[in-house]
Design a protein around this motif. Structure first.
Motif, PDB file in Angstrom:
ATOM      1  N   ALA A 170       0.837  -1.197   0.000  1.00 15.40           N
ATOM      2  CA  ALA A 170       0.000   0.000   0.000  1.00 15.40           C
ATOM      3  C   ALA A 170       0.873   1.249   0.000  1.00 15.40           C
ATOM      4  CB  ALA A 170      -0.929   0.013   1.217  1.00 15.40           C
ATOM      5  N   ASP A 171       0.243   2.377  -0.298  1.00 18.38           N
ATOM      6  CA  ASP A 171       0.880   3.671  -0.109  1.00 18.38           C
ATOM      7  C   ASP A 171       0.812   3.976   1.384  1.00 18.38           C
ATOM      8  OD1 ASP A 171       0.804   6.624   0.334  1.00 18.38           O
ATOM      9  OD2 ASP A 171       1.199   6.644  -1.822  1.00 18.38           O
ATOM     10  N   PRO A 172       1.929   4.166   2.069  1.00 22.37           N
ATOM     11  CA  PRO A 172       1.899   4.286   3.542  1.00 22.37           C
ATOM     12  C   PRO A 172       1.044   5.447   4.033  1.00 22.37           C
ATOM     13  CG  PRO A 172       4.071   4.868   2.653  1.00 22.37           C
ATOM     14  CD  PRO A 172       3.301   4.255   1.532  1.00 22.37           C
ATOM     15  N   VAL A 173       1.126   6.617   3.358  1.00 24.70           N
ATOM     16  CA  VAL A 173       0.358   7.774   3.835  1.00 24.70           C
ATOM     17  C   VAL A 173      -1.130   7.539   3.656  1.00 24.70           C
ATOM     18  CG1 VAL A 173      -0.058  10.240   3.471  1.00 24.70           C
ATOM     19  CG2 VAL A 173       2.276   9.350   3.429  1.00 24.70           C
ATOM     20  N   LEU A 174      -1.531   7.054   2.460  1.00 27.72           N
ATOM     21  CA  LEU A 174      -2.953   6.826   2.215  1.00 27.72           C
ATOM     22  C   LEU A 174      -3.473   5.658   3.051  1.00 27.72           C
ATOM     23  CD1 LEU A 174      -3.183   7.385  -1.642  1.00 27.72           C
ATOM     24  CD2 LEU A 174      -3.571   9.000   0.216  1.00 27.72           C
ATOM     25  N   PHE A 175      -2.626   4.657   3.290  1.00 24.50           N
ATOM     26  CA  PHE A 175      -3.025   3.550   4.159  1.00 24.50           C
ATOM     27  C   PHE A 175      -3.363   4.075   5.552  1.00 24.50           C
ATOM     28  CE2 PHE A 175      -1.730   0.541   7.437  1.00 24.50           C
ATOM     29  CZ  PHE A 175      -2.483  -0.582   7.121  1.00 24.50           C
ATOM     30  N   ARG A 176      -2.470   4.903   6.100  1.00 21.16           N
ATOM     31  CA  ARG A 176      -2.705   5.430   7.444  1.00 21.16           C
ATOM     32  C   ARG A 176      -3.911   6.356   7.472  1.00 21.16           C
ATOM     33  NH1 ARG A 176       3.646   6.594   7.393  1.00 21.16           N
ATOM     34  NH2 ARG A 176       4.338   4.419   7.679  1.00 21.16           N
ATOM     35  N   ARG A 177      -4.108   7.102   6.398  1.00 20.51           N
ATOM     36  CA  ARG A 177      -5.257   8.000   6.375  1.00 20.51           C
ATOM     37  C   ARG A 177      -6.556   7.211   6.413  1.00 20.51           C
ATOM     38  NH1 ARG A 177      -6.870  12.615   1.856  1.00 20.51           N
ATOM     39  NH2 ARG A 177      -8.563  13.511   3.053  1.00 20.51           N
ATOM     40  N   ALA A 178      -6.651   6.125   5.638  1.00 18.93           N
ATOM     41  CA  ALA A 178      -7.867   5.318   5.624  1.00 18.93           C
ATOM     42  C   ALA A 178      -8.144   4.735   7.002  1.00 18.93           C
ATOM     43  CB  ALA A 178      -7.741   4.213   4.573  1.00 18.93           C
ATOM     44  N   VAL A 179      -7.098   4.172   7.629  1.00 21.79           N
ATOM     45  CA  VAL A 179      -7.300   3.569   8.949  1.00 21.79           C
ATOM     46  C   VAL A 179      -7.606   4.663   9.977  1.00 21.79           C
ATOM     47  CG1 VAL A 179      -6.250   2.150  10.740  1.00 21.79           C
ATOM     48  CG2 VAL A 179      -5.816   1.634   8.331  1.00 21.79           C
ATOM     49  N   ASN A 180      -6.943   5.817   9.866  1.00 25.97           N
ATOM     50  CA  ASN A 180      -7.201   6.911  10.804  1.00 25.97           C
ATOM     51  C   ASN A 180      -8.651   7.372  10.738  1.00 25.97           C
ATOM     52  OD1 ASN A 180      -4.573   6.823  11.605  1.00 25.97           O
ATOM     53  ND2 ASN A 180      -3.935   8.699  10.551  1.00 25.97           N
ATOM     54  N   ASN A 181      -9.198   7.490   9.526  1.00 25.02           N
ATOM     55  CA  ASN A 181     -10.586   7.919   9.395  1.00 25.02           C
ATOM     56  C   ASN A 181     -11.529   6.931  10.077  1.00 25.02           C
ATOM     57  OD1 ASN A 181      -9.713  10.092   7.962  1.00 25.02           O
ATOM     58  ND2 ASN A 181     -10.568   9.470   5.989  1.00 25.02           N
ATOM     59  N   LEU A 182     -11.217   5.644   9.957  1.00 20.85           N
ATOM     60  CA  LEU A 182     -12.060   4.643  10.624  1.00 20.85           C
ATOM     61  C   LEU A 182     -11.877   4.713  12.139  1.00 20.85           C
ATOM     62  CD1 LEU A 182     -11.587   1.556   8.256  1.00 20.85           C
ATOM     63  CD2 LEU A 182     -13.431   3.243   8.271  1.00 20.85           C
ATOM     64  N   MET A 183     -10.664   5.002  12.584  1.00 17.95           N
ATOM     65  CA  MET A 183     -10.428   5.125  14.025  1.00 17.95           C
ATOM     66  C   MET A 183     -11.165   6.333  14.603  1.00 17.95           C
ATOM     67  SD  MET A 183      -8.672   2.729  15.419  1.00 17.95           S
ATOM     68  CE  MET A 183      -8.153   3.554  16.930  1.00 17.95           C
ATOM     69  N   VAL A 184     -11.240   7.437  13.855  1.00 18.72           N
ATOM     70  CA  VAL A 184     -11.978   8.618  14.323  1.00 18.72           C
ATOM     71  C   VAL A 184     -13.421   8.247  14.605  1.00 18.72           C
ATOM     72  CG1 VAL A 184     -12.854  10.879  13.630  1.00 18.72           C
ATOM     73  CG2 VAL A 184     -10.475  10.281  13.188  1.00 18.72           C
ATOM     74  N   ASN A 185     -14.058   7.535  13.634  1.00 19.07           N
ATOM     75  CA  ASN A 185     -15.451   7.131  13.845  1.00 19.07           C
ATOM     76  C   ASN A 185     -15.574   6.145  14.997  1.00 19.07           C
ATOM     77  OD1 ASN A 185     -16.511   8.700  11.811  1.00 19.07           O
ATOM     78  ND2 ASN A 185     -16.396   7.099  10.257  1.00 19.07           N
ATOM     79  N   ALA A 186     -14.626   5.203  15.072  1.00 25.65           N
ATOM     80  CA  ALA A 186     -14.713   4.197  16.137  1.00 25.65           C
ATOM     81  C   ALA A 186     -14.632   4.842  17.510  1.00 25.65           C
ATOM     82  CB  ALA A 186     -13.589   3.171  15.953  1.00 25.65           C
TER      83      ALA A 186
END
Length: 498
Positions: free
Chosen positions: A359-375
């Motif tokens: 994966a692209d490391p920055v975009l990978f972290r952004r996707a997971v971060n967005n899910l963590m914000v909601n969680a």
């Protein structure tokens, strides 16, 4: 520059039909002409050979050569009724006994003579050039007189003048019939093509009635012929996608206007209230701080929209790297540790060592971060968020699972749509733009993977990011990819600096 107008389908079919008719009639006419020519020549040859037998019979009834000279009428009667037939009788010494149908001045060709006891055949016939415009078939044979000792040479020839005249007349008839047949075939073909293409004109009329205001209309497939069923169904499928996209665009525009109106109204109202009468320095500072929050929300919304727009137009390249999934999950859990503790929430990483994600490391972290914000936002106090990595044969699955109110099944199909809100009252805050899950979905599409969600109300919600095992192609687009990653980092940092 004007484009050259192509011939219509009717014109093309009629032209091909005309060419086919021309070739068919020409082939048939040529065949009939050649067949008649061959049959007439064969008939004349057989008739010529029959005359040899007839003259031989007459000679067998003649007592001597002198009898032929004295009374040649029997031989004239046998041959004179046939137009173009020429006869010459010669004695064995070369003396000419009679001549019919051939001028005295005409010289005979050198011919091999068939023996008197041999039957003549077609191979014995020879072509004889009479003049520039005429020719003849000629044969020579011996015939015995009544005494069976004396022989007379028979020379028979048949001119093709009559045959040539007959074939010329027949050729004219064939040409006239061929042209008439082509004309009527083309006319009939045009009428048939016009009638056959009537359903296409009907479908075209239906298509012309479809506009942006009537995207619900569809072509009637029942009136289309079998060959056009696939085309009509494909066109209706395009209309379905177009209508769906148009509705989403309309809804997106309305949601965007609504989401931008809220911070703008807040800015205007707060500013109007502040300007209604003089304020203290502390009050102005508080107003500017409040306005800054609204500006930051608008900036995040604009940056998110730019990211999604670039992704839609394939302007984002990925910096593909091998990422250790377990290390990445621990880094993200540590990043959100402070925020989670403030809400009384715990984070737990469940991942085996050595699991690799492409994966692209920055975009990978952004996707997971967005899910963590909601969680974190929807996990009740004391709850635990699980960051789970599950390896599979086709790729790796990153799951963010949290307890909480969950999501009703009716909302799951549209949960990744832009500006879609499950509970608008709970999501309209300064830190929410309504685009987080849409960005997650877009990031997964860029990676060739997919985002999925499972939820049971009042129990749990699980978002899953499924990354392919290895990318088919690795493309980096330079500054465009860097800009996208910079925007991702800006939004993520601003969301958690408060």
């Amino acid at each position: 520059m004007s484009l050259r107008r192509l011939p219509t389908l009717t014109a093309r079919i009629v032209a091909l039909f005309s060419l086919t008719a021309l070739m068919t009639f020409a082939g048939i006419g040529t065949y009939l002409y050649q067949s008649l020519d061959a049959q007439l020549k064969l008939r004349d040859d057989h008739e010529l050979l029959g005359k040899v037998d007839q003259l031989r019979y007459l000679l067998s009834q003649t007592p001597s050569v002198e009898a032929i000279q004295k009374d040649p009428h029997r031989f004239y009667d046998a041959t004179g009724k046939h137009e173009g037939l020429m006869v010459v009788l010669q004695s064995s010494g070369g003396l000419e006994l009679m001549r019919s149908g051939l001028p005295r001045s005409a010289s005979l060709p050198a011919l091999s003579t068939i023996p008197a006891d041999a039957e003549p055949s077609e191979e014995d016939l020879t072509s004889w050039k009479l003049d520039e415009n005429a020719s003849a078939r000629v044969v020579a044979a011996w015939g015995k007189l009544q005494d069976q000792r004396s022989e007379v040479r028979i020379i028979l020839a048949r001119s093709n003048a009559e045959l040539t005249t007959l074939l010329a007349s027949y050729k004219k008839d064939v040409m006239f019939s061929m042209l008439a047949g082509i004309f009527f075939a083309v006319l009939l073909g045009y009428l048939v093509v016009r009638a056959s293409l009537r359903p296409i004109r009907h479908i075209a009329a239906q298509a012309r009635s479809i506009s942006a205001q009537h995207l619900d209309k569809r072509l009637n497939a029942s009136t289309a012929p079998g060959e056009l069923q696939i085309l009509v169904e494909s066109f209706n499928a395009v209309l379905n996608r177009l209508q769906e996209s148009f509705q989403r665009l309309s809804q997106f525009s309305a949601d965007l206007a609504h989401d931008m109106r809220t911070p703008l109204n807040n800015l205007m109202v707060q500013t109007q209230v502040a300007l209604s009468h003089p304020r203290s320095q502390e009050e102005y500072q508080a107003l500017l701080g409040s306005n800054l929050e609204e500006y930051e929300r608008l900036a995040r919304m604009v940056e998110s929209m730019l990211f999604l727009a670039r992704a839609d137009h394939a302007q984002i390249g990925l910096d593909w790297q091998k990422l250790d999934a377990r290390n990445e999950m621990h880094r993200i859990a540590e990043y959100f540790e402070g925020v989670a503790e403030e809400k009384g929430v715990h984070c737990k990483v469940e991942a085996e060592e050595g699991v690799v994600v492409w994966a692209d490391p920055v975009l990978f972290r952004r996707a997971v971060n967005n899910l963590m914000v909601n969680a974190i936002r929807y996990t009740p106090e004391g709850g635990t968020i699980h960051l789970r990595v599950t390896p599979g044969p086709d790729g790796q699955t990153i799951s963010i699972i949290n307890p909480g109110p969950g999501i009703d099944k009716a909302h799951l199909p549209r949960i990744f749509d832009r500006f879609y809100r499950v509970d608008r009252a709970r999501t309209e805050s300064a830190s929410s733009t309504g685009l987080g899950l849409a960005i997650v979905h877009t990031i997964m599409k860029l990676h060739g993977g997919r985002a999925e969600v499972e939820s049971e109300p009042n129990r749990f919600t699980s978002f899953m990011l499924i990354f392919p095992k290895q990318p088919d192609t690795i493309v980096v687009t330079g500054h465009m990819a860097n800009n996208a990653r910079d925007h991702a980092g800006v939004e993520r940092n601003e969301a958690w600096q408060k």
